[in-house]
Design an enzyme around this catalytic site. Structure first.
Site, PDB file in Angstrom:
ATOM      1  N   ARG A 188       0.819  -1.217   0.000  1.00 50.43           N
ATOM      2  CA  ARG A 188       0.000   0.000   0.000  1.00 50.43           C
ATOM      3  C   ARG A 188       0.856   1.272   0.000  1.00 50.43           C
ATOM      4  NH1 ARG A 188      -2.231  -3.562  -1.284  1.00 50.43           N
ATOM      5  NH2 ARG A 188      -4.169  -4.496  -0.580  1.00 50.43           N
ATOM      6  N   SER A 265     -11.340   0.786   3.180  1.00 48.21           N
ATOM      7  CA  SER A 265     -10.637   0.390   4.402  1.00 48.21           C
ATOM      8  C   SER A 265      -9.922   1.608   4.960  1.00 48.21           C
ATOM      9  CB  SER A 265      -9.619  -0.710   4.097  1.00 48.21           C
ATOM     10  OG  SER A 265     -10.262  -1.881   3.703  1.00 48.21           O
ATOM     11  N   GLU A 369      -5.274   4.724   6.030  1.00 46.26           N
ATOM     12  CA  GLU A 369      -5.016   4.564   4.601  1.00 46.26           C
ATOM     13  C   GLU A 369      -5.322   5.835   3.809  1.00 46.26           C
ATOM     14  OE1 GLU A 369      -6.453   1.354   1.348  1.00 46.26           O
ATOM     15  OE2 GLU A 369      -5.946   0.532   3.300  1.00 46.26           O
TER      16      GLU A 369
END
Length: 377
Positions: A188, A265, A369
């Site tokens: 990520r 998320s 995130e």
């Protein structure tokens, strides 16, 4: 939208009026609007007002960013807005909206402009019988944002398929194609996530022309498709199943479903270094008992499930319940949702509560995130 993408780069120095901005950008092809609510441009549907310059072509986008940078004017780049949490005060500068939407299919891949809706890119490749992106179906946001965070879902990451990126270097003004090896991909993350010096203009993916999916590595998806680990399936079957699974978790955008008013998320799955893993596992056992803890190998340690930790820390789906304007999704505890009237401050308060609870019980600090603008979690 758990793997939804950040599409924001920020520089801040000084601001201009809308009239000054129109004069400044007169030759760039950008369309200027004043006092646009940024909540209209994000999937969390929060964020205050800002000046907006919309660019419908790559030439306009490059010219607009260069012009604003040369004038030391604050810039926030936004495309799909699916991984953004923007302050209620808005942005004290110019929001440049990337509205380029071109998609060019080839026999062995796809070239997409930065503003092309990501799921449209995926759908077009599947319809053309090109395999590789089908596991990334249903993710909101733009094509150009996907490399920034190395978007991934159901066992596939963008980095594994990316052939090259068309990039504007804001330091030098150079526009060039960049190979994946230069982008520092990780879980990520990429070098683009931690710097505002690069603006992605287009992305080029190498795909499989046989119509077969990427090897199925994610247990839930493989089971749903009755596939063994590493087997493939026709791309259209995989896309259909991915969309079904995501919809069941509130991860496919639906304006009437507040479970999808989110940034996907909100926390990444934490990676625990080897030296800390026994301590963390002992804390889990102390609070949860002898439970089966989902773990995954990672280059820097062991990856744990953020959603599993959140639930075991005592945060149920829908927490904290009505009438709170910001709550965990009723379908998926990893998503923080706007129930219709939430502010950015409400989202931040919920995020802090959840993160503190997980840290207190298990000694694991969850990392957000979404890209935050004007906000510190």
């Amino acid at each position: 939208m758990p793997d939804t993408v950040p599409s924001a780069n920020v520089r801040t120095t000084r601001v201009v009026s809308s009239d000054q901005l129109r004069d400044l950008l007169a030759e760039t092809g950008a369309t200027v609007r004043d006092s646009v609510r940024l909540s209209e441009l994000t999937t969390l549907r929060v964020g205050g007002p800002a000046l907006l310059a919309e660019c419908a072509s790559t030439d306009s986008l490059v010219a607009t960013v260069k012009t604003l940078d040369a004038a030391d004017i604050p810039v926030l780049l936004v495309a799909g807005g699916s991984n953004l949490l923007i302050d209620d005060a808005g942005f004290d500068g110019v929001v440049v909206r990337i509205a380029t939407t071109g998609i060019d299919l080839a026999a062995d891949g796809v070239l997409a402009e930065a503003g092309a809706p990501w799921d449209t890119v995926v759908a077009d490749t599947v319809a053309a019988g090109l395999g590789g992106l089908e596991c990334l179906s249903g993710i909101p946001g733009s094509a150009g944002a996907t490399p920034v965070q190395n978007v991934g879902a159901y066992g596939v990451e963008v980095a594994s398929l990316l052939r090259r990126v068309h990039l504007l270097d804001r330091k030098t003004g150079e526009v060039r194609w960049v190979e994946p090896a230069e982008l520092g991909f990780g879980y990520r993350t990429s070098v683009l996530k931690h710097s505002d010096d690069g603006v992605i203009l287009a992305v080029d993916f190498a795909l499989d022309p046989t119509g077969r999916s990427a090897p199925l590595r994610y247990g839930e998806l493989a089971k749903a498709l009755d596939a063994a680990d590493g087997e493939t399936r026709p791309v259209d079957q995989v896309r259909t199943e991915v969309l079904r699974l995501r919809a069941g978790k509130g991860m496919v955008l639906n304006p009437t479903d507040h479970d999808t008013w989110s940034a996907g998320s909100f926390f990444t799955n934490p990676v625990v270094p080897a030296e800390r893993l026994p301590e963390v596992m002992a804390a889990i056992t102390a609070h949860v008992g002898d439970a089966k803890v989902p773990t995954y190998p990672a280059p820097d340690g062991t990856k744990l499930s953020a959603g599993w930790l959140i639930e075991r820390a005592g945060f149920a789906k829908g927490f904290p319940g009505e009438p709170a304007p910001a709550r965990l999704s009723t379908k998926h505890t990893l998503a923080l949702t706007n129930r219709g009237a939430a502010t950015a401050a409400d989202i931040v308060a919920l995020a802090r509560t959840v993160r503190a609870g997980v840290a207190e019980r298990f000694g694991v600090t969850l990392e957000p995130e979404p890209v935050t603008v004007g906000i510190t979690l």
